[in-house]
Design a protein around this motif. Structure first.
Motif, PDB file in Angstrom:
ATOM      1  N   ARG A 123      19.827  42.707  49.813  1.00  0.00           N
ATOM      2  CA  ARG A 123      18.893  43.565  49.159  1.00  0.00           C
ATOM      3  C   ARG A 123      18.234  42.202  48.060  1.00  0.00           C
ATOM      4  NH1 ARG A 123      20.253  49.587  47.200  1.00  0.00           N
ATOM      5  NH2 ARG A 123      22.448  48.750  46.643  1.00  0.00           N
ATOM      6  N   TRP A 124      16.958  42.396  48.132  1.00  0.00           N
ATOM      7  CA  TRP A 124      16.117  41.378  47.330  1.00  0.00           C
ATOM      8  C   TRP A 124      14.994  42.312  46.431  1.00  0.00           C
ATOM      9  CZ3 TRP A 124      16.879  35.934  47.071  1.00  0.00           C
ATOM     10  CH2 TRP A 124      17.893  35.353  47.914  1.00  0.00           C
ATOM     11  N   GLN A 125      14.927  42.011  45.032  1.00  0.00           N
ATOM     12  CA  GLN A 125      13.922  42.827  44.383  1.00  0.00           C
ATOM     13  C   GLN A 125      12.934  41.851  43.987  1.00  0.00           C
ATOM     14  OE1 GLN A 125      14.780  45.887  41.660  1.00  0.00           O
ATOM     15  NE2 GLN A 125      13.735  44.756  40.083  1.00  0.00           N
ATOM     16  N   VAL A 126      11.490  42.171  44.261  1.00  0.00           N
ATOM     17  CA  VAL A 126      10.508  41.341  43.667  1.00  0.00           C
ATOM     18  C   VAL A 126       9.671  41.961  42.809  1.00  0.00           C
ATOM     19  CG1 VAL A 126       8.292  40.347  44.379  1.00  0.00           C
ATOM     20  CG2 VAL A 126      10.309  40.270  45.936  1.00  0.00           C
ATOM     21  N   GLY A 127       9.793  41.602  41.285  1.00  0.00           N
ATOM     22  CA  GLY A 127       9.087  42.256  40.199  1.00  0.00           C
ATOM     23  C   GLY A 127      10.272  42.918  39.338  1.00  0.00           C
ATOM     24  N   ALA A 128       9.888  42.795  38.218  1.00  0.00           N
ATOM     25  CA  ALA A 128      10.842  43.426  37.231  1.00  0.00           C
ATOM     26  C   ALA A 128      10.420  45.069  37.058  1.00  0.00           C
ATOM     27  CB  ALA A 128      10.942  42.686  35.787  1.00  0.00           C
ATOM     28  N   ILE A 129      11.687  45.588  36.731  1.00  0.00           N
ATOM     29  CA  ILE A 129      11.432  47.354  36.322  1.00  0.00           C
ATOM     30  C   ILE A 129      10.747  47.431  35.064  1.00  0.00           C
ATOM     31  CG2 ILE A 129      13.536  47.459  35.418  1.00  0.00           C
ATOM     32  CD1 ILE A 129      11.914  49.768  38.109  1.00  0.00           C
ATOM     33  N   ASP A 130      11.068  46.406  34.136  1.00  0.00           N
ATOM     34  CA  ASP A 130      10.265  46.777  32.757  1.00  0.00           C
ATOM     35  C   ASP A 130       9.115  45.850  32.554  1.00  0.00           C
ATOM     36  OD1 ASP A 130      11.609  44.392  32.951  1.00  0.00           O
ATOM     37  OD2 ASP A 130      12.514  44.583  30.977  1.00  0.00           O
ATOM     38  N   SER A 131       8.412  45.563  33.672  1.00  0.00           N
ATOM     39  CA  SER A 131       7.330  44.801  33.511  1.00  0.00           C
ATOM     40  C   SER A 131       6.097  45.536  34.150  1.00  0.00           C
ATOM     41  CB  SER A 131       7.438  43.411  34.174  1.00  0.00           C
ATOM     42  OG  SER A 131       7.290  43.374  35.566  1.00  0.00           O
ATOM     43  N   PRO A 132       4.857  44.880  33.837  1.00  0.00           N
ATOM     44  CA  PRO A 132       3.592  45.489  34.493  1.00  0.00           C
ATOM     45  C   PRO A 132       3.658  45.542  36.263  1.00  0.00           C
ATOM     46  CG  PRO A 132       2.953  43.967  32.818  1.00  0.00           C
ATOM     47  CD  PRO A 132       4.417  43.877  33.093  1.00  0.00           C
ATOM     48  N   SER A 133       4.676  44.940  36.642  1.00  0.00           N
ATOM     49  CA  SER A 133       4.723  45.018  38.213  1.00  0.00           C
ATOM     50  C   SER A 133       5.214  46.350  38.610  1.00  0.00           C
ATOM     51  CB  SER A 133       5.637  43.910  38.920  1.00  0.00           C
ATOM     52  OG  SER A 133       7.000  44.014  38.161  1.00  0.00           O
ATOM     53  N   ALA A 134       5.790  46.951  37.670  1.00  0.00           N
ATOM     54  CA  ALA A 134       6.335  48.444  38.015  1.00  0.00           C
ATOM     55  C   ALA A 134       5.378  49.542  37.997  1.00  0.00           C
ATOM     56  CB  ALA A 134       7.492  48.904  37.034  1.00  0.00           C
ATOM     57  N   VAL A 135       4.129  49.277  37.562  1.00  0.00           N
ATOM     58  CA  VAL A 135       3.029  49.800  37.217  1.00  0.00           C
ATOM     59  C   VAL A 135       1.716  49.550  38.056  1.00  0.00           C
ATOM     60  CG1 VAL A 135       3.506  50.990  35.269  1.00  0.00           C
ATOM     61  CG2 VAL A 135       2.114  49.073  35.270  1.00  0.00           C
ATOM     62  N   ALA A 136       1.808  48.431  38.467  1.00  0.00           N
ATOM     63  CA  ALA A 136       0.714  47.785  39.393  1.00  0.00           C
ATOM     64  C   ALA A 136       0.959  48.408  40.733  1.00  0.00           C
ATOM     65  CB  ALA A 136       1.023  46.304  39.412  1.00  0.00           C
ATOM     66  N   PRO A 137      -0.393  48.582  41.360  1.00  0.00           N
ATOM     67  CA  PRO A 137      -0.604  49.363  42.667  1.00  0.00           C
ATOM     68  C   PRO A 137       0.050  48.424  43.601  1.00  0.00           C
ATOM     69  CG  PRO A 137      -2.694  49.404  41.415  1.00  0.00           C
ATOM     70  CD  PRO A 137      -1.759  48.405  40.748  1.00  0.00           C
ATOM     71  N   THR A 138       0.855  48.822  44.610  1.00  0.00           N
ATOM     72  CA  THR A 138       1.391  48.273  45.864  1.00  0.00           C
ATOM     73  C   THR A 138       0.484  47.641  46.805  1.00  0.00           C
ATOM     74  OG1 THR A 138       3.255  49.834  45.740  1.00  0.00           O
ATOM     75  CG2 THR A 138       3.007  48.586  47.557  1.00  0.00           C
ATOM     76  N   GLU A 139       0.865  46.263  46.693  1.00  0.00           N
ATOM     77  CA  GLU A 139      -0.121  45.404  47.809  1.00  0.00           C
ATOM     78  C   GLU A 139       0.616  45.566  49.205  1.00  0.00           C
ATOM     79  OE1 GLU A 139      -1.923  41.894  45.481  1.00  0.00           O
ATOM     80  OE2 GLU A 139       0.048  42.106  44.647  1.00  0.00           O
ATOM     81  N   SER A 140       0.148  46.378  49.914  1.00  0.00           N
ATOM     82  CA  SER A 140       1.164  46.663  51.338  1.00  0.00           C
ATOM     83  C   SER A 140       1.030  45.377  51.965  1.00  0.00           C
ATOM     84  CB  SER A 140       0.401  47.648  52.043  1.00  0.00           C
ATOM     85  OG  SER A 140       0.567  49.011  51.204  1.00  0.00           O
ATOM     86  N   ASP A 141      -0.134  44.639  52.419  1.00  0.00           N
ATOM     87  CA  ASP A 141      -0.047  43.273  53.213  1.00  0.00           C
ATOM     88  C   ASP A 141       0.999  42.261  52.448  1.00  0.00           C
ATOM     89  OD1 ASP A 141      -1.670  43.258  50.962  1.00  0.00           O
ATOM     90  OD2 ASP A 141      -3.179  41.862  52.139  1.00  0.00           O
ATOM     91  N   ARG A 142       0.766  42.336  51.129  1.00  0.00           N
ATOM     92  CA  ARG A 142       1.730  41.191  50.668  1.00  0.00           C
ATOM     93  C   ARG A 142       3.142  41.633  50.703  1.00  0.00           C
ATOM     94  NH1 ARG A 142      -1.088  37.035  47.851  1.00  0.00           N
ATOM     95  NH2 ARG A 142      -3.385  37.695  47.682  1.00  0.00           N
ATOM     96  N   ALA A 143       3.365  42.869  50.723  1.00  0.00           N
ATOM     97  CA  ALA A 143       4.892  43.308  50.796  1.00  0.00           C
ATOM     98  C   ALA A 143       5.732  43.107  52.076  1.00  0.00           C
ATOM     99  CB  ALA A 143       4.988  44.934  50.335  1.00  0.00           C
ATOM    100  N   THR A 144       4.532  43.466  53.167  1.00  0.00           N
ATOM    101  CA  THR A 144       4.882  43.166  54.448  1.00  0.00           C
ATOM    102  C   THR A 144       5.087  41.775  54.902  1.00  0.00           C
ATOM    103  OG1 THR A 144       3.796  45.114  55.217  1.00  0.00           O
ATOM    104  CG2 THR A 144       4.258  43.566  56.912  1.00  0.00           C
ATOM    105  N   ARG A 145       4.525  40.809  54.165  1.00  0.00           N
ATOM    106  CA  ARG A 145       4.692  39.280  54.286  1.00  0.00           C
ATOM    107  C   ARG A 145       5.846  38.942  53.835  1.00  0.00           C
ATOM    108  NH1 ARG A 145      -1.246  38.765  54.403  1.00  0.00           N
ATOM    109  NH2 ARG A 145      -1.227  38.563  52.005  1.00  0.00           N
ATOM    110  N   MET A 146       6.067  39.411  52.879  1.00  0.00           N
ATOM    111  CA  MET A 146       7.379  39.033  51.850  1.00  0.00           C
ATOM    112  C   MET A 146       8.385  39.705  52.542  1.00  0.00           C
ATOM    113  SD  MET A 146       8.682  37.805  48.848  1.00  0.00           S
ATOM    114  CE  MET A 146      10.154  37.436  48.835  1.00  0.00           C
ATOM    115  N   ARG A 147       8.640  40.842  53.405  1.00  0.00           N
ATOM    116  CA  ARG A 147       9.638  41.374  53.983  1.00  0.00           C
ATOM    117  C   ARG A 147       9.791  40.391  55.168  1.00  0.00           C
ATOM    118  NH1 ARG A 147      12.948  43.120  57.091  1.00  0.00           N
ATOM    119  NH2 ARG A 147      14.033  45.201  57.105  1.00  0.00           N
ATOM    120  N   ARG A 148       8.657  39.793  55.633  1.00  0.00           N
ATOM    121  CA  ARG A 148       8.895  39.120  57.093  1.00  0.00           C
ATOM    122  C   ARG A 148       9.676  37.808  56.491  1.00  0.00           C
ATOM    123  NH1 ARG A 148       2.811  40.016  59.243  1.00  0.00           N
ATOM    124  NH2 ARG A 148       3.090  42.210  60.199  1.00  0.00           N
ATOM    125  N   MET A 149       9.261  37.228  55.341  1.00  0.00           N
ATOM    126  CA  MET A 149       9.951  36.129  54.908  1.00  0.00           C
ATOM    127  C   MET A 149      11.397  36.249  54.814  1.00  0.00           C
ATOM    128  SD  MET A 149       9.223  33.927  51.237  1.00  0.00           S
ATOM    129  CE  MET A 149       7.558  34.031  51.304  1.00  0.00           C
TER     130      MET A 149
END
Length: 834
Positions: free
Chosen positions: A457-483
């Motif tokens: 399991r790999w987490q991208v983004g901190a739970i206590d940062s703005p990444s936790a409230v930013a909208p999910t970028e589905s296409d980038r999440a999919t590319r990250m998963r493929r990597m």
């Protein structure tokens, strides 16, 4: 930091070199003088024999003999002559006998816009390298709205050049009260020889970086400074000698105290040990040699838990130094811990430097979670540091794997240099690593190759940062998963999210790490988690602020929210590691907070168990039944603090073990057919219970549950389920209920294994019975392989289904008195046939 009057009354405030709430200060000149004159030569030091505890005092009382506008040796700071921006010649500074903290005189600042300050140049206050100093002053303010008062200290070398940072007390406004501020300086470095002081009224405009909407300066107000003192204080090392001050159950805790003091050969000290509620459990008096020879103090505590050790060092009956550390005693035996059984309990570790990773390893192994989320790098990490950082993180990952603790690597940020080159904020990790930028793959490649076969399991983004409230970028999440797919065996990508956000879209193969905010009160967690039910992988809890609640209440707040999530069915729960990092200024070593010990224990209590049902108890007692791979148990607590409240019922045919949140265990035997288990507002776990008995008692209810609040007889049934593996038979007798006509009050029954029985009862209520929840207690005697005699609670609700009651209210002005009153309207509608 601006404090209220109530908060400042009698308050002593310790300062550090970096106070986040203070306005940033512009670099100071080497000398503060009213004219551009040369720096006076530093006078030679007095020898050590002349060193005193009170180094210097400025009480301004010499104005009685030498009345001047300014106190002797002090000068007003003015931008026009000192090249220090921000100090115009507005307002007045003068000695006054109209206000004083003690005596007759004080130094008064009369505000007329602009910041104001006076300074004491080097050469007046003598200091010694290797010693420690405390600077304190009493301050009183009136009519300030935006500005505040503070004290500033600065060290100088033999050539008159500043050494190190300025030491600044917090900004305060005391609103007509005297308040004491304090600066505790660390050991004076070898090159420092003198100390200068400033007393300052700082306006918002003194800040270097102004907000987009500037805050205006105060144009009126008054500040008084009095009883400014510089004290030489001893340098003290106060520790248990253990990483994070953690002892294993069965060890004899011991403290170590070292004192280095230039003034006294020996000082007396008192050590006080308190528990989580502040109750004193031990006091020890010792003598400390000033030479630095260590003194060891054994402690008598044997029970697991969280303790606070406080040290007070005295000279001639006056306390000259205080230190405090937290001590934890935990059961480190992991033989009874089965990792990987749902639900799992984990930790979110802080992003720390390589040198602190061994300490983090020790803490992780002692707390023994199912998993730990470890930031792969710190905010200052840069790609050239990859080999060194990977080696340091690898040691921690290996230690976790050896103990069957699952490591989860978190890529919380983008390296600073890369973020700047790509015009991104550091927290936009998914935007960068999920892009087609070849640099992203280059940066991650060493990490994926090293840990891909061990970390799933790999987490991208901190739970206590703005990444936790930013909208999910589905296409980038999919590319990250493929990597991850190309380098990690069976990878899972975790994206952080706050539970209250609206963006719930999650691409295939991506799970969420959802944080429950501290604002989510116990009892509401299920509402936060319901929208995430199909996508959440980990639920973590934001801790209550240290200064918001007492320590035990903070622990209870965390555990109740965890119990809510556990009852909801959360598969994995985590908590940010609650620890105190080392405080260099006062010598306090790192330690664990009480929440860490409670979290370790609640994980051991609930791991491998699921919520089954609520077991009815008397009013004010909550009791939940849990069962699973770890065996059956009850989780019980009180709604509010009460005296002598306990469970008094049969929980099984033998003794039960009661464990609190800190690991203290007590065995309760069956006495006269009843177990007596004292309860508090803190949940405890009761093991050794008879699960079929608990399930049977929890299943008992009236059918229908609601009884009509009307005259006349009504037919209801008592429903009993048999969870035993054999047929049970016995009698049930309903206790007298004032005015109720219950017929029959006692009946026999026989229920085959796995079946239920409906025992008919006819009920007639008196006219005076009010609607609402009611509880009837029945004596239950039966055999199911062995004999049982206990009580069962039958809960019902008296209702009036054919009558509708509507309530409303409004403000109205009384015709008779002219006052505004509240008018309450109750409308009753009979919807029945008569």
């Amino acid at each position: 930091m601006l404090l209220s009057t109530a908060a400042l009354a009698g308050l002593t405030i310790a300062a550090s070199a970096d106070t986040p709430d203070d306005p940033p200060r512009r670099p100071g000149s080497s000398l503060v003088m009213p004219e551009k004159t040369k720096l006076p030569p530093i006078r030679p030091h007095a020898d050590l024999a002349s060193l005193r505890r009170l180094v210097k005092q400025f009480d301004f009382e010499d104005a009685d003999r030498f009345p001047t506008e300014m106190p002797r040796d002090w000068y007003r700071l003015l931008t026009s002559v000192s090249a220090r921006p921000g100090y115009p010649d507005f307002g007045a500074i003068e000695l006054t006998d109209r206000m004083a903290h003690a005596g007759r005189w004080s130094l008064q600042f009369t505000v007329d816009g602009g910041s104001m300050a006076v300074a004491l140049p080097p050469g007046i206050v003598r200091i010694f390298p290797g010693s420690r100093y405390r600077i304190s002053s009493w301050i009183r303010t009136e009519s300030l709205q935006r500005s505040g008062a503070r004290v500033i200290a600065r060290l100088y070398d033999k050539d008159g050049q500043p050494v190190g940072n300025d030491w600044v007390s917090p900004l305060i406004r005391s609103e007509g009260e005297w308040a004491q501020v304090q600066i505790d300086m660390p050991d004076v470095p070898a090159q420092a020889r003198d100390l200068s002081l400033e007393l300052e009224l700082a306006q918002p405009s003194l800040a270097v970086d102004q907000p987009s909407r500037p805050v205006g300066d105060d144009v009126h107000g008054t500040v008084w400074f009095d009883d400014l003192e510089v004290w030489q204080v001893p340098a003290i090392r106060f520790t248990s000698g253990r990483p994070a001050q953690v002892f294993a159950l069965g060890e004899r805790p011991e403290l170590e105290v070292e004192l280095r003091d230039l003034v006294s050969d020996e000082l007396s000290a008192e050590i006080t040990i308190t528990d989580i509620d502040g109750s004193v459990v031990h006091v020890a008096s010792i003598m400390l040699p000033g030479s630095g020879a260590p003194v060891k103090v054994p402690l008598p505590m044997v029970d697991p838990g969280a303790y606070r050790a406080s040290l007070a060092v005295s000279a001639d009956g006056v306390v000259v130094a205080r230190r405090a550390i937290d001590i934890a005693i935990i059961d480190t035996d992991s033989s009874d811990r089965t990792h990987g059984v749902r639900p799992n309990f984990g930790l979110v570790l802080p992003a720390i430097d390589d040198k602190d990773l061994p300490l983090m390893r020790d803490l992780a192994l002692q707390l023994d979670p199912d998993f730990a989320i470890l930031p792969a790098w710190t905010p200052s990490y840069e790609p050239p540091d990859a080999d060194r950082r990977i080696a340091a993180v690898g040691e921690l990952v290996d230690a976790m794997l050896d103990r069957r603790i699952e490591p989860i690597l978190a890529i919380n940020t983008i390296p600073f240099s890369v973020a700047g080159a790509r015009h991104l904020d550091g927290w936009q990790a998914l935007s960068f690593f999920g892009s087609d930028d070849p640099t992203a793959r280059t940066i991650l490649e060493p990490w994926l190759l090293t840990f891909g076969s061990h970390v799933e399991r790999w987490q991208v983004g901190a739970i206590d940062s703005p990444s936790a409230v930013a909208p999910t970028e589905s296409d980038r999440a999919t590319r990250m998963r493929r990597m991850l797919d190309q380098r990690v065996a069976g990878p899972m990508l975790l994206l952080p999210a706050l539970a209250e956000r609206d963006d719930l879209v999650t691409p295939d193969g991506v799970n969420r790490h959802v944080r429950i905010p501290w604002a989510a009160r116990p009892g509401t967690v299920a509402e936060y988690l319901l929208p995430w039910r199909d996508t959440v992988s980990i639920v973590s809890f934001e801790l209550a602020p240290v200064d918001a609640l007492p320590e035990r209440v903070r622990v209870e707040d965390l555990v109740f929210r965890a119990l809510d999530a556990w009852r909801f069915g959360a598969a994995a729960m985590a908590m940010e590691l609650p620890w105190r990092a080392s405080e260099i200024a006062d010598g306090e070593p790192p330690s664990l907070r009480a929440e860490a010990i409670a979290w370790r224990q609640i994980g051991r209590m609930l791991s491998g168990r699921q919520f089954i049902a609520e077991l009815p108890m008397e009013a004010g007692i909550n009791c939940w039944i849990a069962d699973g791979a770890a065996g059956p148990a009850l989780v019980a607590w009180l709604d509010a603090a009460q005296e002598s409240v306990e469970i008094n019922t049969m929980l099984g045919s033998g003794p039960v073990t009661v464990t609190d949140l800190f690991g203290r265990k007590v065995v309760r035997n069956l006495e006269g057919g009843v177990h007596h288990v004292p309860l508090t507002t803190t949940p405890t776990v009761i093991e050794g219970i008879d699960l079929p008995l608990a399930k049977m008692l929890a299943s008992a209810h009236f059918d229908p549950v609601d009884i009509e609040s009307r005259r006349g007889t009504q037919d209801v049934a008592i429903v009993l389920k048999n969870p035993f593996a054999v047929t049970l038979s016995g009698t049930i007798a309903i206790s007298d209920q004032s005015g109720w006509d219950i017929n029959p009050r006692q009946q026999g029954f026989s229920i085959p294994a796995g079946s239920e029985s409906r025992i008919p009862v006819r009920v007639a209520l008196p006219r005076t019975t009010t609607a609402g929840p009611k509880e009837l207690v029945a004596d239950l005697q039966f055999t199911a392989g062995e004999s049982y005699a206990t009580k069962v609670r039958l809960r019902t609700n008296l209702d009036w289904p054919t009558v509708e009651v509507e309530r409303s209210w409004r403000f109205t002005r009384s015709v008779e008195t002219g006052h505004v009153d509240v008018a309450v309207t109750v409308r009753v509608t009979n919807k029945g046939p008569e």
